[in-house]
Design a protein around this motif. Structure first.
Motif, short mmCIF file in Angstrom:
data_model
loop_
_atom_site.label_atom_id
_atom_site.label_comp_id
_atom_site.label_asym_id
_atom_site.label_seq_id
_atom_site.Cartn_x
_atom_site.Cartn_y
_atom_site.Cartn_z
N UNK A 296 -35.98 -12.38 43.96
CA UNK A 296 -35.10 -12.16 42.80
C UNK A 296 -33.73 -11.66 43.26
N UNK A 297 -33.71 -10.83 44.31
CA UNK A 297 -32.45 -10.26 44.80
C UNK A 297 -31.44 -11.33 45.22
N UNK A 298 -31.92 -12.52 45.58
CA UNK A 298 -31.00 -13.56 46.07
C UNK A 298 -31.01 -14.81 45.18
N UNK A 299 -31.68 -14.70 44.03
CA UNK A 299 -31.81 -15.86 43.13
C UNK A 299 -30.51 -16.13 42.35
N UNK A 300 -30.10 -17.39 42.37
CA UNK A 300 -28.98 -17.77 41.51
C UNK A 300 -29.51 -18.46 40.26
N UNK A 301 -30.40 -19.42 40.49
CA UNK A 301 -31.03 -20.09 39.37
C UNK A 301 -32.39 -20.60 39.81
N UNK A 302 -33.10 -21.28 38.93
CA UNK A 302 -34.48 -21.69 39.21
C UNK A 302 -34.64 -23.18 39.07
N UNK A 303 -35.70 -23.82 39.53
CA UNK A 303 -36.87 -23.32 40.25
C UNK A 303 -36.50 -22.66 41.58
N UNK A 304 -37.41 -21.85 42.13
CA UNK A 304 -37.11 -21.14 43.37
C UNK A 304 -37.12 -22.10 44.55
N UNK A 305 -35.93 -22.53 44.96
CA UNK A 305 -35.71 -23.40 46.11
C UNK A 305 -34.55 -22.82 46.87
N UNK A 306 -34.54 -23.04 48.17
CA UNK A 306 -33.46 -22.49 48.98
C UNK A 306 -32.08 -22.78 48.39
N UNK A 307 -31.90 -24.01 47.90
CA UNK A 307 -30.57 -24.38 47.42
C UNK A 307 -30.15 -23.63 46.15
#
Ligand code: ZN
Ligand code: ZN
Length: 757
Positions: free
Chosen positions: A139-150
């Motif tokens: 969550x600390x590095x999430x920009x948007x979802x689904x959770x993928x590196x990009x």
């Protein structure tokens, strides 16, 4: 006839960023099944072809043994038209619709990754951002979802060839690990002095250098995976004092980061429950008793006048490497100025913290969702878990109640411990603790969180919920937002929201029995425009009614009343006690308050203020230096208690009210007669516990729900359980803190279950 069949499997819950797809891949190979697995806006989707029996066993193995840190919410298996697959593949995310998925919280570094950074032969030796499918920031590095590196901030770093080959190798434990990196391809750290000049030290030497600075009494601002922490040697009383002065945090306790469980156990005794929490994937700060403490640091500097201490273990590679280099406990407190939110940006950290820190450890991974450390405590007798602050590791998911509604609802919570709850889809999200909205920076983060929730989930709410208090910044923001978004806004009374939070957490809305709600806290605007805080409600058939409360006393001098326990004493004292109270004020102050109380119209039933009055009467605390200090100091006086020897200072009156002044003035008689303070405090808590059962008995109610900041008092909780748990069903907040952090969730539950708009 074709023996082979194709099935579609959908799994929802906390299933992204937890190694679900690689897990499915390996399992499908074990069962010799072909097909595909991918992430989408709902979770994980599997198409699978093979013999029906094999698919069924594959399915049951998967559901019964999912990846370690995943949490399955719903799953389904359905036969579809036959598809030929030549192998089994992980295919890229396919997002066709709006997000309907649980978010993935951060996970503390796992044991295997920890071993790698210790191991000089491993290629991740000393690499602070070592992670795998089971651990690391999410969550600390999430920009948007689904959770993928990009979709995360780690995407700025391209995987090197070796990392890529791990990522692509089904036999590697980093197969499809989205946060995969190493020192070649990954994030770099740098050490600067307070003027911003970078020290020329090789990467692998940096933690040794920081350790030597800490040994020399320096204060370090260290960028961790969820925000900056201020660190210093816990055994150096001088430095700790300096940190206090510079941070303007004069007596609020600091948390201690121990390098290892072994060292922690050398210094302090912990029980199994505390150990479990300290080593969990959430790794919160755990508040433990200081009894039998054998360590080297001066407890009086770390946790002034308290018999308890907040401790934690390293939860990131950064903290682990520092711990390895230092081998001693350090102070680790949020990198901010007193009351402001935790800082997460390099530039801001230097601007704000240069007066406090001597050196800065920066790194170039962007933190998109900064979070504080979470805090929990277990009561001594019953091991009852109390969340004090819900943040890193827990937020923003809320597990529990399944809510069925077509409405998208956002609840904006309270004021002092603000949080935001959002129901945009099948899931409910409760933000991390955001802080006191009086601070501009906190307010800024609060408003950004509301907007970010709407952006990430690609939905605006249809309904906004706010507290009844018109002066709460959250209420004002809610009204503004409702105009901007052209949606309805509803006010919900503070204590009813607290009550609804427990009813919701335990799914008590639909059962037939009446539930007694005991809602005690510091302040909240009541429906009669007085300040409530010592309330009894009943819940039955989707209705909450106020049953009774503590007898009103004068609320004086606005916000000052919460900050100065002596004012609560002044307000509650009878003529005899007033003579003692006078010595706590200057001549001039005395004159002012005497006049004030004669003209005063605002009343309160706050039990929080009653605690304040008792603390002031016993000369334990006249003026708070941090929120709730007086109540914490009172609880801290208690080493042990024995119900057999307790007595009460008052009982519930026939008209159901609780005589607040009588209680205080009876307590004073004991004080005057020289009864031990610990005994008086125990009796006081026993009085409160007894009052609750008297009300329950009069009403013939067997189910009792508790909420509000007062129930952070672990001795009171133990007493309630000891007295009543065999005869009554007791309900406390469990996934949320009992304090105002639960208001947003409570507003949502109240709206859904008790309001017909
Ligand atoms: Zn790991
Ligand atoms: Zn690499």
């Amino acid at each position: 006839m074709n023996k082979f069949k194709t099935y579609k499997i959908i799994i929802t819950g906390q299933v992204q960023g937890v190694g679900f797809r690689p897990h499915v891949y390996v399992l499908a190979h074990e069962y010799h099944l072909n097909g595909t697995v991918s992430n989408n806006e709902n979770g994980v989707i599997i198409y699978i072809t093979g013999l029906k029996e094999s698919i069924y066993s594959f399915y049951s193995t998967l559901i019964n043994n999912p990846p370690k840190v995943s949490k399955i919410y719903k799953h389904s298996l359905k036969e579809i038209s036959f598809i030929i697959f030549n192998d089994f593949q992980i295919i890229p995310s396919q997002k066709n619709n709006k997000l309907n998925l649980q978010l993935t919280p951060d996970f503390a570094i796992c044991e295997t990754c920890k071993k790698e950074i210790y191991d000089s032969n491993n290629r991740r030796y000393n690499y602070p951002f070592t992670t795998c499918v089971n651990c690391g920031p999410r969550w600390a590095i999430t920009k948007t979802f689904p959770f993928e590196r990009k979709q995360t901030s780690i995407d700025e770093f391209e995987m090197c060839e070796t990392c890529k080959s791990e990522y692509l190798n089904p036999n590697d434990r980093r197969f499809h690990s989205q946060t995969n990196s190493c020192s070649t391809c990954g994030i770099s750290i740098s050490l600067c002095d307070f003027t911003g000049v970078t020290l020329k030290i090789p990467q692998k030497e940096i933690f040794k250098k920081i350790a030597s600075f800490i040994e020399k009494g320096k204060i370090i601002a260290l960028k961790n995976t969820s925000g900056y922490l201020l660190c210093c040697d816990a055994t150096n009383a001088e430095t700790v004092k300096k940190l206090r002065e510079k941070k303007k945090r004069l007596s609020k306790p600091f948390a201690i980061l121990y390098p290892s469980l072994k060292l922690l156990r050398r210094d302090i005794k912990i029980n199994e429950q505390q150990k479990e929490a300290l080593t969990s994937t959430e790794k919160p700060i755990v508040i433990i008793s200081k009894a039998n403490y054998k360590g080297d640091f001066t407890l009086q500097e770390i946790a002034p006048n308290l018999n308890q201490l907040g401790v934690m273990l390293p939860y990131s590679g950064i903290l682990q490497l520092l711990a390895n280099a230092l081998e001693k406990p350090i102070v680790a407190t949020s990198g901010n100025l007193h009351g402001s939110p935790i800082i997460s940006e390099n530039k801001v950290s230097v601007e704000v913290l240069r007066e406090i820190a001597n050196y800065f450890l920066h790194h170039n991974l962007e933190i998109t969702n900064p979070q504080d450390d979470s805090v929990v405590k277990f009561s001594t007798k019953f091991g009852h878990e109390i969340l004090f602050r819900r943040s890193r590791g827990y937020a923003p998911n809320y597990f529990g109640t399944i809510i069925k509604t077509n409405k998208k609802i956002m609840a904006l919570g309270g004021h002092l411990k603000s949080t935001i709850a959002f129901l945009p889809n099948d899931y409910l999200y409760v933000s991390s603790y955001l802080g006191n909205l009086d601070h501009f920076d906190v307010y800024d983060r609060f408003t950004k969180t509301a907007l970010k929730f709407a952006t990430i989930f690609e939905r605006k709410p249809d309904v906004l919920l706010i507290d009844k208090h018109p002066q709460y910044q959250s209420s004002q923001f809610g009204i503004e937002l409702s105009k901007k978004w052209e949606v309805d806004v509803f006010e919900i009374q503070h204590h009813k929201a607290h009550f609804a939070s427990v009813l919701g957490e335990h799914e008590l809305f639909n059962q037939k029995d009446t539930v007694l709600g005991v809602i005690w806290d510091g302040t909240g605007l009541g429906e009669d425009s007085n300040i409530w805080g010592g309330e009894f409600f009943t819940y039955r058939a989707n209705q909450i009614n106020r049953l009774t409360s503590f007898e009103y006393f004068d609320w004086l001098a606005g916000d000052k009343m919460s900050k100065e326990p002596r004012l609560s004493l002044f307000s509650l004292a009878n003529a005899e006690v007033q003579t003692i109270v006078k010595s706590k004020f200057s001549e001039k102050e005395w004159g002012v308050y005497k006049t004030l109380i004669k003209q005063n119209k605002l009343k309160t039933s706050s039990v929080g203020r009653l605690f304040d009055a008792v603390a002031s009467l016993l000369n334990i605390c006249d003026i708070n230096t941090y929120e709730g200090e007086a109540a914490i100091l009172l609880e801290n006086r208690i080493i042990n208690y024995d119900l057999e020897t307790c007595k009460t200072y008052c009982t519930v009156l026939d008209n159901y009210t609780i005589p607040t002044k009588l209680l205080l003035n009876n307590l004073y008689q004991d004080f005057k007669n020289g009864v031990d303070k610990e005994k008086i405090i125990v009796n006081f808590l026993y009085t409160l516990a007894s009052i609750i059962y008297q009300v329950a008995k009069k009403q013939k109610i067997k189910k009792i729900a508790f909420s509000g900041g007062v129930f952070q008092n672990s001795v009171l909780v133990d007493m309630l359980k000891e007295i009543g748990q065999n005869e009554y069903e007791l309900f406390f907040n469990r996934n949320l803190a009992p304090n105002d952090e639960n208001i947003s969730y409570g507003q949502m539950m109240y709206y859904l279950k008790c309001m017909n708009d």
